[in-house]
Scaffold this active site. Sequence first.
Site, short mmCIF file in Angstrom:
data_model
loop_
_atom_site.label_atom_id
_atom_site.label_comp_id
_atom_site.label_asym_id
_atom_site.label_seq_id
_atom_site.Cartn_x
_atom_site.Cartn_y
_atom_site.Cartn_z
N ASN A 157 0.79 -1.30 -0.07
CA ASN A 157 0.06 0.01 0.01
C ASN A 157 0.98 1.20 0.02
O ASN A 157 0.35 2.30 -0.64
CB ASN A 157 -1.15 0.01 1.11
CG ASN A 157 -0.47 -0.17 2.64
OD1 ASN A 157 0.64 -0.65 2.63
ND2 ASN A 157 -1.22 -0.01 3.53
N LYS A 180 12.49 -7.56 1.59
CA LYS A 180 11.34 -8.41 0.35
C LYS A 180 10.30 -7.25 0.45
O LYS A 180 9.57 -7.36 0.95
CB LYS A 180 11.28 -9.53 1.20
CG LYS A 180 10.89 -10.97 0.32
CD LYS A 180 9.60 -10.79 -0.37
CE LYS A 180 8.42 -10.54 0.14
NZ LYS A 180 7.24 -10.07 -0.32
N PRO A 181 10.21 -6.71 -0.70
CA PRO A 181 9.02 -5.86 -1.11
C PRO A 181 7.59 -6.88 -1.24
O PRO A 181 7.94 -8.07 -1.70
CB PRO A 181 9.56 -5.00 -2.26
CG PRO A 181 10.26 -5.77 -2.88
CD PRO A 181 11.10 -6.72 -1.85
N GLY A 234 2.58 -5.15 7.51
CA GLY A 234 1.46 -6.09 7.03
C GLY A 234 0.37 -6.55 7.63
O GLY A 234 0.03 -6.04 8.72
N SER A 235 -0.24 -7.65 7.26
CA SER A 235 -1.54 -8.03 7.72
C SER A 235 -1.14 -8.80 9.15
O SER A 235 0.04 -9.22 9.46
CB SER A 235 -2.03 -8.93 7.12
OG SER A 235 -1.30 -10.19 6.74
N GLU A 256 4.37 -4.00 12.14
CA GLU A 256 3.34 -2.87 12.15
C GLU A 256 2.40 -3.41 11.40
O GLU A 256 2.24 -3.66 10.13
CB GLU A 256 4.01 -1.77 11.14
CG GLU A 256 5.23 -1.04 11.79
CD GLU A 256 4.84 -0.18 12.98
OE1 GLU A 256 3.56 -0.06 13.20
OE2 GLU A 256 5.64 0.48 13.59
N CYS A 290 -3.32 1.26 6.94
CA CYS A 290 -3.53 0.74 8.25
C CYS A 290 -4.24 1.63 9.10
O CYS A 290 -4.83 1.36 10.14
CB CYS A 290 -2.20 0.27 8.67
SG CYS A 290 -0.98 1.68 8.39
N GLU A 387 -11.22 -4.68 9.19
CA GLU A 387 -10.26 -3.85 8.38
C GLU A 387 -11.10 -3.58 7.06
O GLU A 387 -10.88 -4.66 6.26
CB GLU A 387 -8.81 -4.07 8.56
CG GLU A 387 -7.95 -2.95 7.80
CD GLU A 387 -6.53 -3.33 8.04
OE1 GLU A 387 -6.20 -4.56 7.85
OE2 GLU A 387 -5.86 -2.34 8.08
N SER A 447 0.41 10.54 10.40
CA SER A 447 1.70 10.03 10.06
C SER A 447 2.70 11.32 10.14
O SER A 447 2.29 12.35 9.22
CB SER A 447 1.69 9.35 8.54
OG SER A 447 0.89 8.24 8.57
P1 NAP Z 1 0.25 -9.09 3.70
O1 NAP Z 1 -0.39 -9.87 3.01
O2 NAP Z 1 0.40 -9.34 5.15
O3 NAP Z 1 1.70 -8.90 3.00
C1 NAP Z 1 2.69 -7.92 3.69
C2 NAP Z 1 3.99 -8.35 3.06
O4 NAP Z 1 4.27 -9.80 3.60
C3 NAP Z 1 4.13 -8.71 1.51
O5 NAP Z 1 5.53 -8.44 1.18
C4 NAP Z 1 3.81 -10.35 1.30
O6 NAP Z 1 4.38 -10.94 0.31
C5 NAP Z 1 4.34 -10.73 2.68
N1 NAP Z 1 4.12 -12.17 2.97
C6 NAP Z 1 2.76 -12.67 3.05
N2 NAP Z 1 2.90 -13.74 3.46
C7 NAP Z 1 3.88 -14.02 4.09
C8 NAP Z 1 4.55 -15.18 4.98
N3 NAP Z 1 3.68 -16.30 5.11
N4 NAP Z 1 5.76 -15.20 5.36
C9 NAP Z 1 6.44 -13.85 5.34
N5 NAP Z 1 5.85 -12.83 4.43
C10 NAP Z 1 4.80 -13.04 3.81
O7 NAP Z 1 -0.35 -7.48 3.80
P2 NAP Z 1 -0.86 -6.81 2.70
O8 NAP Z 1 -2.19 -7.09 2.18
O9 NAP Z 1 0.27 -6.31 1.68
O10 NAP Z 1 -0.90 -5.31 3.48
C11 NAP Z 1 -2.11 -5.02 3.91
C12 NAP Z 1 -2.19 -5.04 5.51
O11 NAP Z 1 -0.77 -4.20 5.96
C13 NAP Z 1 -3.11 -4.46 6.31
O12 NAP Z 1 -3.60 -5.30 7.25
C14 NAP Z 1 -2.42 -2.95 6.85
O13 NAP Z 1 -3.37 -2.62 7.73
C15 NAP Z 1 -1.20 -3.60 7.10
N6 NAP Z 1 -0.25 -2.18 7.14
C16 NAP Z 1 0.13 -1.73 8.28
C17 NAP Z 1 0.89 -0.77 8.52
C18 NAP Z 1 1.34 -0.29 9.82
O14 NAP Z 1 2.47 0.47 9.75
N7 NAP Z 1 0.80 -0.79 10.89
C19 NAP Z 1 1.08 -0.03 7.32
C20 NAP Z 1 0.60 -0.54 5.99
C21 NAP Z 1 0.18 -1.79 5.77
P3 NAP Z 1 3.66 -11.05 -0.98
O15 NAP Z 1 3.33 -9.67 -1.36
O16 NAP Z 1 4.65 -11.88 -1.95
O17 NAP Z 1 2.65 -11.70 -0.53
#
Ligand code: NAP
Length: 484
Positions: A157, A180-181, A234-235, A256, A290, A387, A447
């Site tokens: 995002n 790892k983006p 991430g999630s 985060e 987020c 969310e 932010s």
């Molecule tokens: P995500 O599915 O958790 O993915 C985030 C990252 O993790 C990606 O690089 C993804 O790679 C990787 N990933 C996925 N499965 C993994 C695993 N089993 N082991 C290691 N890495 C793995 O989250 P998203 O959908 O990209 O992002 C949305 C979420 O991020 C939302 O819940 C949002 O609230 C949260 N977020 C939080 C913040 C904060 O600062 N608190 C900021 C921004 C976003 P791939 O792309 O290859 O799947």
Amino acid sequence: MSTDPLPLDRRQLFIGGEWRSASGGGRFDVIDPADGSVLTDVADGTVDDARAALEAAVAAQADWAATPPRERGEILRRAFDLVTSRADDLARLMSLEMGKTVAEARGEVTYGAEFLRWFSEEAVRVHGRWMQAPAGGSRLLTVKKPVGPCLFITPWNFPLAMGTRKIGPAVAAGCTMVVKPAGQTPLTMLLLADLMTEAGLPAGVLNVVTSRSSGKVSEALMADPRLRKVSFTGSTDVGKVLVRQSADQLQRVSMELGGNAPFLVFADADIDAAVAGAMIAKMRNMGEACTSANRFLVEEPVAEEFAAKLAERMDALRLGRGQDDGVDVGPLIDADAVADVTALVDQAVGAGARVVTGGTTPDGPGFFYRPTVLVDVPVDADVNRQEIFGPVAPITTFATEAEAVERANATEYGLAAYAFTRDLARTIRLAESLDFGMIGMNTGLVSNPAAPFGGVKASGFGREGGFEGIEEYLDTTYVSLPAG
Ligand code: NAP
């Protein structure tokens, strides 16, 4: 694939200062969310490639830790200048791979670059302490040292800022890293790696592995005792997996994670200011943040006025391709995101909510969803509990401050909360009673690179930015000295 947004020699893995193909030669597509077409492709890093990246980070660690802080800071400062001078390229790339408008993406470049500048200034402010033991006799000295090689996993995002928020403090502290983006938005990080190198970052300090095997890659790296720190954005579900994995080698972790931000509007608030704040808190990044306002809780006497004014503003937004002029709202990231938002709205409507504006997807290609305002939403509707990650504002009403606080806190998440009121005593009460890591008072934006960003509860732990941000990358050694 028409005009390539990034040259082929940069759509590779970046390991030990070199651009290289994935072992086995695999590649994966990057999709344009505005029409679902293939934008380009990047190298699909394997577990072996990730191990090679960690080797490079481990090899570079000692020299990097010994590099004078001023030198590390100056590299970051040059990186800030380079990122700023390439703002248009970065913004266009981000808009293409992620969907946000170019204007929003430029805002992210400013925000993301600021972490490089902030931590260029913090690099030279790392220090320990010296004190006399309370009982006299010995002296206590503390020394701050970089934690060592790090793994950074970032979401789609905010493809730039979620990277610089980790890379800036790690570089300043003297850590090396493997990044790892997100698979959906790898291009921005690859361009950033190029700019960091141009700024003078030595080979091996920053390594980037794009991969479609995220789980396997992170598992392999975290099994290695030489990796000392994992920072993830991430999630919450993936965060929990990573925290469990970190147990074996007891790596330090920063998490985060997701949010479910309440947005409280009290009857004494400036309603126009609350609506303006709501537009930012809800519509920044199409609601894919987020920190996005997820639940709007409005005091009964002003609820109708607030909903009408918010709906008017939402209705006026123009949907379209993020690179086109006059567009306010881009597409969501993919078809799953549209399906998730659709399901949340449909469930709410089925449970009695009323659509004031939006509530549908427009015709045509791309992953779009119309900015939406819902009223009469049941408190326990899915849209209030999960969310949303999309442009939907569900409004419920409350009668008392106590009810508002209780409902605001009734979530497993604890990232951001917002409140609009003109009552100072209430402002203080809310600051103390809202169970969130960040609170926006009469503002829709929390932010800021100089502030500690982070959450509590299921939103994770650790802080990014501010004076606190660099501490995540430092260990403390305490030295006991005799008095002489
Ligand atoms: P995500 O599915 O958790 O993915 C985030 C990252 O993790 C990606 O690089 C993804 O790679 C990787 N990933 C996925 N499965 C993994 C695993 N089993 N082991 C290691 N890495 C793995 O989250 P998203 O959908 O990209 O992002 C949305 C979420 O991020 C939302 O819940 C949002 O609230 C949260 N977020 C939080 C913040 C904060 O600062 N608190 C900021 C921004 C976003 P791939 O792309 O290859 O799947």
